[in-house]
Scaffold this motif. Sequence first.
Motif, PDB file in Angstrom:
ATOM      1  N   THR A 155      -3.921  12.099   0.380  1.00  0.00           N
ATOM      2  CA  THR A 155      -4.840  11.197   1.173  1.00  0.00           C
ATOM      3  C   THR A 155      -4.395  10.600   2.249  1.00  0.00           C
ATOM      4  OG1 THR A 155      -5.776  10.718  -1.025  1.00  0.00           O
ATOM      5  CG2 THR A 155      -6.213   9.291   0.875  1.00  0.00           C
ATOM      6  N   TYR A 156      -3.097  10.137   2.411  1.00  0.00           N
ATOM      7  CA  TYR A 156      -2.563   9.526   3.451  1.00  0.00           C
ATOM      8  C   TYR A 156      -1.842  10.580   4.631  1.00  0.00           C
ATOM      9  CZ  TYR A 156      -4.016   5.073   1.506  1.00  0.00           C
ATOM     10  OH  TYR A 156      -4.701   4.093   0.922  1.00  0.00           O
ATOM     11  N   SER A 168       0.764  -1.176  -0.001  1.00  0.00           N
ATOM     12  CA  SER A 168      -0.035  -0.113  -0.046  1.00  0.00           C
ATOM     13  C   SER A 168       0.988   1.099  -0.078  1.00  0.00           C
ATOM     14  CB  SER A 168      -1.184  -0.019   1.378  1.00  0.00           C
ATOM     15  OG  SER A 168      -0.230   0.248   2.460  1.00  0.00           O
ATOM     16  N   PHE A 169       0.179   2.365  -0.206  1.00  0.00           N
ATOM     17  CA  PHE A 169       1.175   3.617  -0.268  1.00  0.00           C
ATOM     18  C   PHE A 169       1.893   3.815   1.096  1.00  0.00           C
ATOM     19  CE2 PHE A 169       1.862   8.219   0.353  1.00  0.00           C
ATOM     20  CZ  PHE A 169       2.597   8.424  -0.905  1.00  0.00           C
ATOM     21  N   MET A 193      -1.938  10.549  -3.563  1.00  0.00           N
ATOM     22  CA  MET A 193      -1.961   9.334  -2.742  1.00  0.00           C
ATOM     23  C   MET A 193      -1.314  10.102  -1.473  1.00  0.00           C
ATOM     24  SD  MET A 193      -1.127   5.892  -4.676  1.00  0.00           S
ATOM     25  CE  MET A 193      -1.380   5.689  -6.218  1.00  0.00           C
TER      26      MET A 193
END
Length: 91
Positions: A84-85, A42-43, A81
């Motif tokens: 987002t995180y 995952s990122f 991304m």
Amino acid sequence: MRWLVPGTILVLTGCSAEMGRTWNDTDVSCLRKQMGTEVHLSFPLAANTCQRMTNHNFFIGADKAKPLPLNLKGAPDLQSMAETYGYSYTR
């Protein structure tokens, strides 16, 4: 002694993406390599593997080291991304 040179080359160049960041990786190339492996990280896991630290990822001073922003210039998909995180990055 005869394994010193080949071992050093393997450590510096990396055998596989699962080994993490190699000396010639950029943040973008490292992230793409980590997320594109058979494991499909995952990122957040890929970013934690690829992110450099202020102590240059060396064990001396590790307790005071801070993560450097990821350099994601030219990679809008990775930038979204990172947003987002909640990872800091440069465009």
